[in-house]
Design an enzyme around this catalytic site. Structure first.
Site, PDB file in Angstrom:
ATOM      1  N   LYS A   1      43.605  95.035  17.326  1.00 29.13           N
ATOM      2  CA  LYS A   1      43.518  93.849  18.188  1.00 29.13           C
ATOM      3  C   LYS A   1      44.174  94.174  19.522  1.00 29.13           C
ATOM      4  O   LYS A   1      45.316  94.632  19.580  1.00 29.13           O
ATOM      5  CB  LYS A   1      44.260  92.704  17.508  1.00 29.13           C
TER       6      LYS A   1
HETATM    7  C1  E4P Z   1      43.282  84.978  15.503  1.00 33.54           C
HETATM    8  O1  E4P Z   1      42.867  86.071  15.703  1.00 33.54           O
HETATM    9  C2  E4P Z   1      44.458  84.411  16.199  1.00 33.54           C
HETATM   10  O2  E4P Z   1      45.543  85.234  15.987  1.00 33.54           O
HETATM   11  C3  E4P Z   1      44.761  83.042  15.704  1.00 33.54           C
HETATM   12  O3  E4P Z   1      43.580  82.407  15.288  1.00 33.54           O
HETATM   13  C4  E4P Z   1      45.569  82.214  16.647  1.00 33.54           C
HETATM   14  O4  E4P Z   1      45.660  80.909  16.146  1.00 33.54           O
HETATM   15  P1  E4P Z   1      46.713  79.835  16.664  1.00 33.54           P
HETATM   16  O5  E4P Z   1      46.222  79.308  17.966  1.00 33.54           O
HETATM   17  O6  E4P Z   1      46.703  78.796  15.588  1.00 33.54           O
HETATM   18  O7  E4P Z   1      48.032  80.541  16.798  1.00 33.54           O
END
Ligand code: E4P
Length: 213
Positions: free
Chosen positions: A83
């Site tokens: 990521k």
């Molecule tokens: C996914 O890849 C993200 O890390 C995640 O969905 C972020 O979600 P949040 O906005 O609830 O922290």
């Protein structure tokens, strides 16, 4: 549409994987920090449970360092997806990683332009953050819709992950849009399994059965 689980918690992953509906896992630095364990250790543990793509995020902000971290993360397991945050440096790292055939998930996407740039840099996945856009009064699912249709229009192979999912309606909207993947917190997966008429139906079937046996 594939369903990824958005958590770094092992019990949550084991439990949702046992339902047979989890195609992959996404984590982020906040989710891993909450677990009080090293990123490498936690991703290794997740790789023992899930054989689908597992997103693990780099901490570096400079592209060469991002690439170095990405190579380390990929050593954990062949299904690790790196990521990368959507920045200029992140784009440079994504390009290099795509040339090295290392899959990437470009994260923190909040506009169509960002998504298209990430795809052009060779991202395997892009993650628009639906809930965080809704939180500030925007329409996160509208962005997902724009990205999905633009990628289709220009034959971009990058897959779209609807991320920052807050509730079951986000998931069903992502389905209707034709989004490739939704990454879903464990509690939302369990909300998806529920319907009061299912419970009522089972109760009635069992009662009728007992009354006649
Ligand atoms: C996914 O890849 C993200 O890390 C995640 O969905 C972020 O979600 P949040 O906005 O609830 O922290």
């Amino acid at each position: 549409m594939k369903i990824f689980l958005d958590t770094a918690n092992i019990d949550e992953i084991k439990s949702a994987v046992s339902l047979g509906v989890v195609d992959g896992v996404t984590t982020n630095p906040s989710l891993v920090a909450k677990e009080g364990i090293s990123l490498i250790k936690r991703i290794s543990e997740i790789a023992e449970i899930c054989d689908g793509p597992i997103s693990a995020e780099v901490i570096a902000t400079e592209h060469k360092e991002m690439v170095r971290e990405a190579i380390e993360l990929r050593k954990i397991a062949s299904n690790v997806v790196v990521k990368i945050p959507m920045t200029d440096e992140g784009l440079k790292a994504t390009k290099i990683l795509s040339e090295k055939k290392i899959p990437t998930n470009v994260t923190l996407i909040f506009s169509l332009n960002q998504a298209v740039l990430a795809a052009k840099a060779g991202a395997t996945y892009v993650s628009p953050f639906v809930g965080r856009i809704d939180d500030i009064g925007g329409d996160g699912m509208q962005l997902v819709d724009e990205i999905v249709s633009t990628f289709l229009q220009y034959n971009l192979e990058t897959q779209v992950i609807a991320a920052s999912i807050r509730h079951t309606r986000h998931v069903s909207e992502a389905l209707r849009i034709g989004c490739d993947i939704a990454t879903v917190p464990q509690q939302v997966v369990y909300q998806m399994t529920q319907h009061p008429l299912t419970d009522k139906g089972i109760e009635k079937f069992l009662k009728d059965w007992e009354n006649n046996n």
